[in-house]
Design a protein around this motif. Structure first.
Motif, mmCIF file in Angstrom:
data_model
loop_
_atom_site.group_PDB
_atom_site.id
_atom_site.type_symbol
_atom_site.label_atom_id
_atom_site.label_comp_id
_atom_site.label_asym_id
_atom_site.label_seq_id
_atom_site.Cartn_x
_atom_site.Cartn_y
_atom_site.Cartn_z
ATOM 1 N N LYS A 197 11.698 2.208 -17.884
ATOM 2 C CA LYS A 197 10.614 2.546 -18.858
ATOM 3 C C LYS A 197 9.278 3.185 -17.986
ATOM 4 O O LYS A 197 8.815 4.163 -18.436
ATOM 5 C CB LYS A 197 10.103 1.353 -19.495
ATOM 6 N N ASP A 206 13.584 6.337 -22.872
ATOM 7 C CA ASP A 206 13.445 5.777 -23.995
ATOM 8 C C ASP A 206 14.607 5.038 -24.299
ATOM 9 O O ASP A 206 15.440 5.446 -24.508
ATOM 10 C CB ASP A 206 13.344 6.845 -25.154
ATOM 11 N N LYS A 233 15.118 3.016 -26.458
ATOM 12 C CA LYS A 233 15.737 2.883 -27.709
ATOM 13 C C LYS A 233 17.005 3.685 -27.908
ATOM 14 O O LYS A 233 17.953 3.506 -28.781
ATOM 15 C CB LYS A 233 14.525 2.936 -28.869
ATOM 16 N N ILE A 234 16.760 4.971 -27.572
ATOM 17 C CA ILE A 234 17.685 5.943 -27.684
ATOM 18 C C ILE A 234 18.877 5.802 -26.554
ATOM 19 O O ILE A 234 19.962 6.175 -26.920
ATOM 20 C CB ILE A 234 17.006 7.284 -27.723
ATOM 21 N N SER A 254 15.933 8.220 -35.444
ATOM 22 C CA SER A 254 14.666 8.765 -34.906
ATOM 23 C C SER A 254 14.465 10.189 -35.527
ATOM 24 O O SER A 254 13.424 10.682 -35.032
ATOM 25 C CB SER A 254 14.612 8.471 -33.438
ATOM 26 N N LYS A 284 17.148 15.975 -28.192
ATOM 27 C CA LYS A 284 16.597 14.605 -27.854
ATOM 28 C C LYS A 284 17.630 13.598 -27.417
ATOM 29 O O LYS A 284 17.139 12.561 -26.738
ATOM 30 C CB LYS A 284 15.860 13.956 -29.064
#
Length: 479
Positions: free
Chosen positions: A285, A290, A292-293, A69, A86
């Motif tokens: 969510k 996030d 995905k991370i 990402s 992040k």
């Protein structure tokens, strides 16, 4: 003539065959009932294990996803990988997820280190050997926890609070809990203020950081591990384990808690049911995570370690029930078919006297059912002891196999470490190695229904031949 009277006279007049049928049914019903009992006991033990350990869902950084990402850099051999902002998982976000209705418990830990200061020195009864460099080991091991009571050592009783109180989600950010030997060495008590140095290397000065963080002692605990009488690196000595809040551990890393709270490596959620993982992800969510991370995955290794062998034993018992039921039906059908062939003359005479074909079939069914009822009673009397012995043997074999398999497995890479150096913890729980067999009315009802079903099938299937016969064919054609 009444078919029940004929069945009774037949059973009394041919005691050898009656005893044979009762014995065969006894073997079948005993094995079937033992299978039911083993399966029920295994299910109870597995449910108990699930209630004790729960199903743990872990939320932590996926470094590969972060790099893809654009939030971090991978290791290229010359330089280690780096994680940008992040890749920070913050405590305030996790606190929101902890409010999910499917999370029975929630916890997170921030691992850190702290260097001693003038006001708080390490407990080290045996000094290091002369000439040994202890720069990287003369540290307190600091753990920033959300709830001290859920930490394994406190949960299982190896450590306990002896003064003050433990940490919880409402504790002040500067609260610290220290071990009583450290408290005695430094003459400290609850309410005293101390300072600890950041346990990180200062990249600008090239040595350990000189920054100090102030804490207030909120609790003193006792650890059951005694001093060994030989040198132990300070950071590895249980007495030098200190507990702080996640914010305090973040400061000991040389950082200030961000607006989102402390920076975590991972968070764990104990689910009420394994099927609730989807709902937990939806709540995460909705809280702004996030996934995905920071993916959420179920870690049921401890439950599998506990209940794996006993679940396999239950599966084997279920398979045994089906095999015995099918094989018993086939064997009984062959025996009853042979018995009917021997009784062709009796059947022909009864038909010629005007007896109805269904009543002839009913007589055979009554005979077989009577034998089955006797066998079910005998099986109910002895199956509990037989099932206990069989179950213990099967479980012992499965436990031994599981332990051999676990011994051959190595540790796995922790996906939150960009350099692949950290390893995931493996469960230390021992498999369930015993089961409590209990005979209940439901088990007797189940084996009764199975036994009577076998009796009906084994009688009706070969008995349908009777309905196709007439007296002339039976009495003139013989076999």
């Amino acid at each position: 003539m009444n078919l029940f009277k004929r069945a009774w006279w037949r059973l009394r007049g041919h005691l050898g065959k009656t005893v044979m049928l009762v014995g065969l049914f006894f073997v079948i019903c005993t094995l079937v009932l033992s299978g039911f009992l083993i399966r029920s006991a295994a299910a109870r033990a597995a449910d108990s294990a699930k209630g004790k350990v729960g199903v743990v869902a872990t939320m932590q950084l996926d470094v590969d996803a972060l790099i893809n990402s654009g939030g971090g850099s991978a290791s290229n051999g010359a330089q280690p990988g780096t994680i940008g902002s992040k890749g920070d998982l913050h405590s305030k976000l996790v606190d929101k997820i902890c409010k999910s209705s499917v999370a029975a418990r929630c916890n997170y830990t921030v691992d850190s280190g702290a260097a001693p200061t003038r006001r708080l020195k390490l407990h080290q009864p045996v000094p290091a050997p002369a000439g040994q460099d202890t720069t990287g080991t003369d540290l307190f091991k600091a753990s920033g926890v959300r709830d001290l009571g859920s930490v394994k050592e406190f949960h299982n009783g190896d450590s306990k609070i002896v003064s003050g109180s433990g940490l919880n989600r409402d504790s002040k950010s500067d609260m610290i809990v220290i071990e009583e030997r450290v408290a005695k060495d430094n003459r400290l008590k609850v309410g005293d203020t101390i300072e600890l140095r950041v346990g990180e290397i200062d990249p600008e000065k090239g040595g350990m950081s000189t920054e100090e963080v102030e804490f207030t002692i909120g609790g003193i605990y006792e650890n059951g591990t005694v001093d060994t009488g030989s040198y132990v690196p300070a950071v590895a000595d249980p007495s030098n384990q200190i507990y702080v809040t996640p914010e305090g551990a973040t400061r000991l890393q040389g950082k200030e808690p961000a607006d989102g709270g402390a920076t975590l490596r991972q968070a764990t959620f104990t689910l009420r049911n394994p099927d609730d993982l989807g709902k937990l992800k939806d709540d995460a969510k909705a809280a702004g995570a996030d996934l995905k991370i920071f993916p959420i995955s179920v870690n049921d290794k401890q439950y599998k370690t506990l209940a794996g062998p006993i679940n396999k034993t239950a599966d084997f018992a279920s398979l045994t029930v089906w095999l015995v039921a099918v094989a018993g039906t086939v064997i009984l059908a062959l025996i009853i078919a042979s018995n009917m062939r021997e009784r062709r003359k009796e059947l022909g005479i009864l038909l010629s006297l005007g007896e109805k074909k269904p009543k002839l079939l009913g007589q055979h069914l009554v005979e077989v059912v009577a034998c089955a009822v006797l066998a079910i009673g005998f099986a109910a009397a002895g199956s509990q002891f037989i099932a206990q012995g069989i179950g213990d043997q099967l479980l012992s074999s499965q436990v031994s196999s599981a332990e051999d398999s676990a011994a051959g497995q190595g540790t796995q890479k922790d996906p939150s470490d960009p350099n692949g150096l950290k390893k995931q913890d493996t469960p230390r729980s021992k498999p369930i190695d015993s089961m409590d067999i209990e005979l209940g009315a439901g088990d007797i009802g189940a084996v009764g229904a199975t036994g009577l079903g076998i009796a009906a099938l084994a009688t009706i299937v070969p008995g349908t031949r009777i309905l196709r016969l007439n007296p002339r064919d039976i009495l003139t054609k013989g076999d």
